[in-house]
Structure formats: C-alpha cells, structure tokens
Design an enzyme around this catalytic site. Sequence first.
Site, PDB file in Angstrom:
ATOM      1  N   LYS A 132       0.724  -1.211   0.074  1.00  0.00           N
ATOM      2  CA  LYS A 132       0.111  -0.099  -0.077  1.00  0.00           C
ATOM      3  C   LYS A 132       1.075   1.314  -0.018  1.00  0.00           C
ATOM      4  CE  LYS A 132      -3.835   2.280   2.506  1.00  0.00           C
ATOM      5  NZ  LYS A 132      -4.911   1.927   3.502  1.00  0.00           N
ATOM      6  N   ASP A 144      -2.129  10.320  -6.278  1.00  0.00           N
ATOM      7  CA  ASP A 144      -0.679  10.038  -6.667  1.00  0.00           C
ATOM      8  C   ASP A 144      -0.055   8.541  -6.349  1.00  0.00           C
ATOM      9  OD1 ASP A 144      -0.452  10.022  -3.945  1.00  0.00           O
ATOM     10  OD2 ASP A 144       0.944  11.813  -3.810  1.00  0.00           O
ATOM     11  N   ASP A 279     -16.488  -0.037  -0.500  1.00  0.00           N
ATOM     12  CA  ASP A 279     -15.191  -0.438  -1.160  1.00  0.00           C
ATOM     13  C   ASP A 279     -14.096  -0.825   0.197  1.00  0.00           C
ATOM     14  OD1 ASP A 279     -15.654   2.403  -0.793  1.00  0.00           O
ATOM     15  OD2 ASP A 279     -13.478   2.370  -1.157  1.00  0.00           O
ATOM     16  N   ASN A 280     -14.698  -0.661   1.282  1.00  0.00           N
ATOM     17  CA  ASN A 280     -13.774  -1.089   2.502  1.00  0.00           C
ATOM     18  C   ASN A 280     -14.525  -2.281   3.226  1.00  0.00           C
ATOM     19  OD1 ASN A 280     -12.097   1.260   1.762  1.00  0.00           O
ATOM     20  ND2 ASN A 280     -13.052   2.847   3.050  1.00  0.00           N
TER      21      ASN A 280
HETATM   22  P1  AMP Z   1     -10.171   4.974   0.957  1.00  0.00           P
HETATM   23  O1  AMP Z   1     -10.745   6.178   1.451  1.00  0.00           O
HETATM   24  O2  AMP Z   1      -8.680   4.855   1.491  1.00  0.00           O
HETATM   25  O3  AMP Z   1     -11.021   3.591   1.073  1.00  0.00           O
HETATM   26  O4  AMP Z   1      -9.710   5.455  -0.662  1.00  0.00           O
HETATM   27  C1  AMP Z   1     -10.787   5.353  -1.552  1.00  0.00           C
HETATM   28  C2  AMP Z   1     -10.452   5.263  -3.016  1.00  0.00           C
HETATM   29  O5  AMP Z   1      -9.579   6.462  -3.182  1.00  0.00           O
HETATM   30  C3  AMP Z   1      -9.472   3.926  -3.299  1.00  0.00           C
HETATM   31  O6  AMP Z   1     -10.048   3.601  -4.661  1.00  0.00           O
HETATM   32  C4  AMP Z   1      -8.226   4.413  -3.119  1.00  0.00           C
HETATM   33  O7  AMP Z   1      -7.460   3.374  -3.856  1.00  0.00           O
HETATM   34  C5  AMP Z   1      -8.149   5.941  -3.654  1.00  0.00           C
HETATM   35  N1  AMP Z   1      -6.831   6.622  -2.889  1.00  0.00           N
HETATM   36  C6  AMP Z   1      -7.043   7.027  -1.716  1.00  0.00           C
HETATM   37  N2  AMP Z   1      -5.644   7.527  -1.645  1.00  0.00           N
HETATM   38  C7  AMP Z   1      -5.044   7.542  -2.687  1.00  0.00           C
HETATM   39  C8  AMP Z   1      -3.981   7.943  -3.265  1.00  0.00           C
HETATM   40  N3  AMP Z   1      -3.005   8.712  -2.299  1.00  0.00           N
HETATM   41  N4  AMP Z   1      -3.490   7.879  -4.470  1.00  0.00           N
HETATM   42  C9  AMP Z   1      -4.362   7.045  -5.344  1.00  0.00           C
HETATM   43  N5  AMP Z   1      -5.512   6.647  -4.782  1.00  0.00           N
HETATM   44  C10 AMP Z   1      -6.082   6.956  -3.675  1.00  0.00           C
HETATM   45 MG    MG Z   2     -10.436   2.006   0.533  1.00  0.00          MG
END
Ligand code: AMP
Ligand code: MG
Length: 535
Positions: A132, A144, A279-280
């Site tokens: 990750k 990014d 998605d989580n």
């Molecule tokens: P999360 O809130 O961490 O569950 O992320 C939601 C979505 O945003 C997922 O598709 C992640 O892969 C994407 N995402 C979150 N942070 C980043 C990052 N820094 N770069 C690329 N994708 C991100």
């Molecule tokens: Mg996620």
Amino acid sequence: MHKNLKKTLTELVFDNRFTHCLPADPLLTNRRRQVKNACFSWVDPADSSNPELIALSHEMLNALDLDPETLDSQHFLQVFAGNQLLPGMQPYAMCYGGHQFGHWAGQLGDGRAIILGDVINNERQRWSLQLKGAGPTPYSRTADGYAVLRSSIREFLCSEAMFHLGVPTTRALSLVLSGEKVVRDMFYDGHPEYEPAAIVCRVAPSFTRFGNFQILTAQNDIENLTRLVDYTIQTDYPHLGPPDKQVYLEWFREICTRTADMVVHWMRVGFVHGVMNTDNMSILGLTIDYGPYGWLENYDPDWTPNTTDANGRRYRFSNQSQIAQWNLLQLAEAIYPLINETTPLELALQHYNNYYQQQWQAMMATKLGFAHSSSEIEMLAKGLLKLLESIETDMTLFYRALASFDLPETDFEDNELLQSIFAKVWYQPEQVDASYLDQLKAWLIQYRKICTSLALSEADRVQQMNSVNPKYVLRNYLAQQAIDKAGQGDYTMVQELLEVLRRPYDEQPEKEIFAAKRPEWARHRAGCSMLSCSS
Ligand code: AMP
Ligand code: MG
C-alpha cells in the site's frame, strides 16, 4: 514438506489464482482509466529511492514461514519497498467500485495498492501480499498512488493490534520508508506540505471487497460477476462446495454472519472504523482499510474520528452495525442477477440483524464476566452503557477497573473507596457528583446480586473479563505520539507500541503508561481526536 521448515525469500511458493482465473484489463500502460469487463490491471510498483525498514511483524513473518533470525534484510527491504520482485510475484491492482457515504461512486479500485501475489505457506494457508503506497495504478484517479508515513504507521500498528485483540483483520508485515516526499493538505484547508512517504505490506487471505462485485453488476457484466463469485467461493469459501444458486445464498448468509462477528468485535474493543464505504468491506469479514479510524476514549456512542463525517456522523460508533447491514444490502443487490429472487436475500439480511443482536448481547455478557447472556444481564449491560455515557468515562479502563476489586467484599457505601477504584477512568472528576455515585452504587449492587445468584466465582469473573476487555489498545494520542517521533526520525515508539500491543490483555506493569487515559492536551489536538481522509 515439513510443517515447520523455514524458507528464504526466494523459496516462497506463489499461487496467483486471482489473475489466472479472472479476466485482466488488456491494456498494459499505467495510465488512469475506466476499466471494463476486467477484475484487475497489471501494474508494477514504483521504485523507492532510499528505502528504510521501520518495523516488522514477527508473527506475520512466521505465518509466511520466514525466519526473522536468518532473513536477508537487504533483499527483504528491496522487495517490500517495491524495488524488486521475487520469483512468482505478478503484481496487479484490483478493479472495484463502491458506495461512499451512501452514494454510488462508480469505479474506485486499488489506486495506491498493488498485490504482489499469493503465498501458500507450509500449512497450505493462502496469504496475499499487497504493497500500500507503492505508486500509481490505472485506478489512482486524481491522486498520486502514495501514502504518507503518518497514515502508514497507523495502518501498520492497528492491523497488528487488532489481530492480537482477536478481531478479524487484514494484517501488516512491514513498514518501510520509501525515501520519497509527497504533498498533502492534511485538513483540506489550503495548507499543503511535503511529507515522507511510506509503504505498508498488507497481508490477508484475500483483499476482495463488496465493491469488486458491485462494479461488475454496475457494468451489467453478469458473466464476469458469475466468474468472480464462483472464484471467491472456490478460493475463500471452499467448505461451501461447488457453486450453484443454493451455494450462492449460503455464501451470502455466511458473509452476513462474518460481518456481524467483525462489528461485534469492534463494539467490544471500542473501535470506530471511520469510513465504512462498500469498497472498504472485506468479503471475508475482515477489518480493512485503516484510514481515519479511532478508538473510543470516553464512552460516547455518537463519536466518529473522521472529520469528513463530522456532520452526518454516518460512521459513528453506535451506527456501525446498521451501516454494515446497509452495505450488505448493496452486496445483495450486486449479486441479485445470480439469484433472481429477493426473499432469500432478505432472509439473510434479517439473519444478520438477529444474529448481530444475539452476538452483541453475548459479547456484553462476557465483558461483565458472564458465560451467557439473559434478559436480566441484558438489562444490566444496557444500564451500564447509560451510566458510562452520562459522564466522561474511559471505556477500556472502566472494564478493567470493574475486574480489579473484590466484588463480594467491597463496601459500596464507602464513597471514598468507590472513588479510589474508579478515579482513573473519569476524564472530568468534577462530574462525579452525589447523584452519579448513587447510580453507580445501585448498578454495582445489582451486578453483585446477579453474580451471586449465578454463583459466579471472583476468580472466574476476573479471568473471563480480563480475557475480553483489553488493557492496551492503540489509543489515538499514543499513535499520534509515535507519529510525531517518527517525523523526527525516531521510530522507537512505533516498535515499542507494536511490542506492547502484542499482549493487550496482559497486565504488563512496566508498560502501564500505555494504558493511561488520554491526557488533556490531546483532547482537541489534530491526529488525537480528529482525522481527515487525507493520507
Ligand atoms: P479509501 O478512502 O482509502 O478507502 O480510498 C478510496 C479510493 O481512493 C480507493 O480507490 C483508493 O485506492 C483511492 N485512493 C486513496 N488515496 C489515494 C492516493 N493517495 N493515491 C491514489 N488513490 C488513492
Ligand atoms: Mg479503501
């Protein structure tokens, strides 16, 4: 092969079934895009310019049959910084969608996570390795692909802490500083700064989420939906037998059960996930995606650590079970094309509700030292929660304090004694007035009465309670202190917390300082009491 035989890194055995069995995105370029009719895209991790190992989970190394003593640490670092691949690794990013804060968000996918491959260990367990923060993928959208050190420390420590607490969770093998710097506006308030980037190697039997199924249904790609469901049953739920319609329903029911179990554990230890988007949600009922999560300090059912959710409080502590059920409903809709009947899916969702209630009550009974619940114990537990909520009371410390004195022998009329037993659980001692003490006394007397009527011995009560009520959890301010020190290049507190949290139910008198309630300076400090999604 001998069960305990240790391996070197290059001897690890990979079995990458996901990519063998399921359709790949045909494009090989690493450019952001909408991916159709595919479950994943091939992508390599980005290079890390100056990797440094910060922390390692020995339990996870062992689970992979790697020996901490003889590990080639340079090779390990290069692999888990994303600079080298081991034979058998075939990196890819998963395609998934999801509902974020209740709204369909379309394609999300592994935007900053790259799966390296699945290790099959000596016990024939499957462990999928995922980096990750290892750089952009086709799913990175406008971001990014990297992760900052602070959120990586939080993910690494909490995954392992949850495992040792007995909560179903994805795991963490390693925490590596990459040497890169990335820009983040931590509170989305126009103050972007450079921060060090880091990579966590997450490990789980599978990283499949509800959203992996949702995206295919949203694209009306029922053929690949069926393939993914069949694959998941064969790989992650093999005990259900060869997939057919009946097995699909049993599978969904088991996901409901596992998800309920997971949330009951969260409620037991005072964990608030913070971003329960679909998605989580892991298809295996594992806690996944440690973002703006937090731990209850004073027992406040309305608390959420996530500043992005401060208004609606959708993901607050007390709402987690309902949200899990809502998410399961979304999964039911996603797999509906394979079932074509609503009633059995509705029944499974009802099962979720009944099962959750029953397990929650059983869990609350164990927190009080009882082997089973009863209507009387249920009333007692609910009465306690009202009491805990009525003044600022540290949830974790309260349950340990309740097991720390001789219940039959204690004179509850002695206010001073009572105050001395519970002093360290109250955040604002001035709230402890005569009326509160009367209610506490009345509750304790009722508690004692039930223990006596059930002939529950003190030894059994204390043993039971201290095996489900942790002494040590990853308190928000402790994680933040470890992060502050790491920001100055001192990683000792990360390692020390990892060590303490390996035995969360043990007294560890020399580590008492990590069981202290939140100090006042941390009450409103960023990172201690509130977090954003920025990571
Ligand atoms: P999360 O809130 O961490 O569950 O992320 C939601 C979505 O945003 C997922 O598709 C992640 O892969 C994407 N995402 C979150 N942070 C980043 C990052 N820094 N770069 C690329 N994708 C991100
Ligand atoms: Mg996620």
